[in-house]
Design an enzyme around this catalytic site. Structure first.
Site, PDB file in Angstrom:
ATOM      1  N   ASP A 100       0.809  -1.215   0.000  1.00 42.77           N
ATOM      2  CA  ASP A 100       0.000   0.000   0.000  1.00 42.77           C
ATOM      3  C   ASP A 100       0.849   1.275   0.000  1.00 42.77           C
ATOM      4  OD1 ASP A 100      -2.520   1.287   0.105  1.00 42.77           O
ATOM      5  OD2 ASP A 100      -2.349   1.540   2.268  1.00 42.77           O
ATOM      6  N   HIS A 101       0.355   2.293  -0.707  1.00 44.60           N
ATOM      7  CA  HIS A 101       0.962   3.636  -0.732  1.00 44.60           C
ATOM      8  C   HIS A 101       2.461   3.581  -1.029  1.00 44.60           C
ATOM      9  CE1 HIS A 101      -2.277   6.423   0.118  1.00 44.60           C
ATOM     10  NE2 HIS A 101      -2.782   5.540   0.948  1.00 44.60           N
TER      11      HIS A 101
ATOM     12  N   GLU B 291      -3.990   6.668  -7.205  1.00 45.43           N
ATOM     13  CA  GLU B 291      -4.807   7.672  -6.518  1.00 45.43           C
ATOM     14  C   GLU B 291      -4.816   8.954  -7.322  1.00 45.43           C
ATOM     15  OE1 GLU B 291      -4.242  10.309  -2.514  1.00 45.43           O
ATOM     16  OE2 GLU B 291      -4.125   8.139  -2.232  1.00 45.43           O
TER      17      GLU B 291
ATOM     18  N   ASN C  47     -10.225   0.838   2.492  1.00 46.84           N
ATOM     19  CA  ASN C  47      -8.991   0.731   3.255  1.00 46.84           C
ATOM     20  C   ASN C  47      -9.207   1.197   4.695  1.00 46.84           C
ATOM     21  OD1 ASN C  47      -7.958   0.115   0.744  1.00 46.84           O
ATOM     22  ND2 ASN C  47      -6.257   1.555   0.866  1.00 46.84           N
TER      23      ASN C  47
END
Length: 295
Positions: free
Chosen positions: A84-85, A136, A232
């Protein structure tokens, strides 16, 4: 059972007008709690390891990833691993060898053109490795380095821009900015559901909600009805864990055995996982909103 893939879980959720819950993990207790909570709910789940969590673990991805993979393979429900991220290309390239089926590549801090270029390059590499990739667009906020306010003009994801971004980048899912904020400890975020419905009609891939810990239950139900297929959750588990440890030690100040208070924390997180999955599971009719049809 074998590891599930994030793409498979999200695609199924989108087709059923519900959402799969994706929980960020930091410790082995997080891993065990998320799986136990998902088993209690009899629902699939995604275990997420963020770049911040990797940094906390001295920059080493594999120890936590391998522990999560082993636990997932012994779960009674489908479990997928998601990175993630990710901003580091080096970390992105570690994903396939560490058992991850998907990555959220985060270039949202960059201007649109640079975000698109970086994401397109990440997608090309990831797809060649068989990875499902999320990106995103917009400013969700709440993370270090994100100076722009999530509620400032222009921070929200624009539907036409999102349509073009998805088409030009080739991403498999898109995290959208509709009013939630990362790292909220209060559940007071008000989502822009009208914008979400416009995004769902404009974008042909599943939509993802970040910063969900700050959204009240009715907002989450409406978001799923409006087209969110992956939700999330991170801070909500930190709140449950910290509260349980504080309460345990306040009642037993003499306690020194970490297994005791970490056990209480693990149980509290598992209950929160089960509760959140229950919120996300009902179909759109639970919100009194008709599911949005996609293009």
């Amino acid at each position: 059972m074998p590891l599930a893939t994030t793409g498979e879980l999200v695609t199924r959720a989108a087709a059923a007008h519900c959402a799969v819950a994706a929980f960020n993990i930091i410790t082995l207790e997080h891993v065990e709690a998320v799986i136990a909570g998902a088993e209690a709910a009899d629902a699939p789940v995604v275990l997420q390891v963020s770049e911040n969590a990797v940094r906390f673990r001295h920059g080493r991805l594999h120890p936590l990833a391998r522990a999560a993979a082993v636990a997932a393979e012994r779960a009674r429900v489908p479990v997928a691993l998601h990175l993630d991220h990710v901003q580091s290309d080096d970390l992105l390239r570690q994903a396939p060898g560490a058992g991850f089926s998907s990555v959220m590549y985060d270039a949202a801090r960059l201007p649109y053109t640079e975000n698109l270029a970086a994401t397109r390059a990440a997608v090309a590499w990831a797809h060649a490795q068989g990875l499902w990739i999320e990106a995103e667009l917009g400013q969700i906020g709440g993370k270090a380095g994100q100076e722009r306010d999530a509620h400032a003009p222009g921070a929200r994801t624009d539907p036409e821009e999102a349509r073009a971004f998805v088409a030009d980048s080739g991403v498999d899912a898109l995290a959208v900015a509709i009013g939630s904020v990362h790292a909220m400890t209060t559940r007071t975020a008000a989502l822009d559901h009208a914008l979400l419905q416009r995004l769902a009609r404009a974008v042909p891939v599943p939509l993802v909600l970040h910063g969900s810990s700050g959204v009240p239950d009715d907002g989450l139900v409406a978001a799923v009805a409006g087209g969110i297929a992956k939700v999330n959750v991170g801070t909500a588990l930190s709140v449950a864990m910290t509260r349980a440890i504080k309460e345990f030690l306040a009642a037993r100040p003499e306690a020194v055995d970490a297994r005791q208070y970490l056990g209480a924390a693990r149980e509290a997180m598992a209950r929160e996982v089960t509760r959140i999955i229950g919120v996300l599971s009902p179909p759109a009719r639970a919100a009194g909103i008709s599911p949005v049809s996609r293009p």
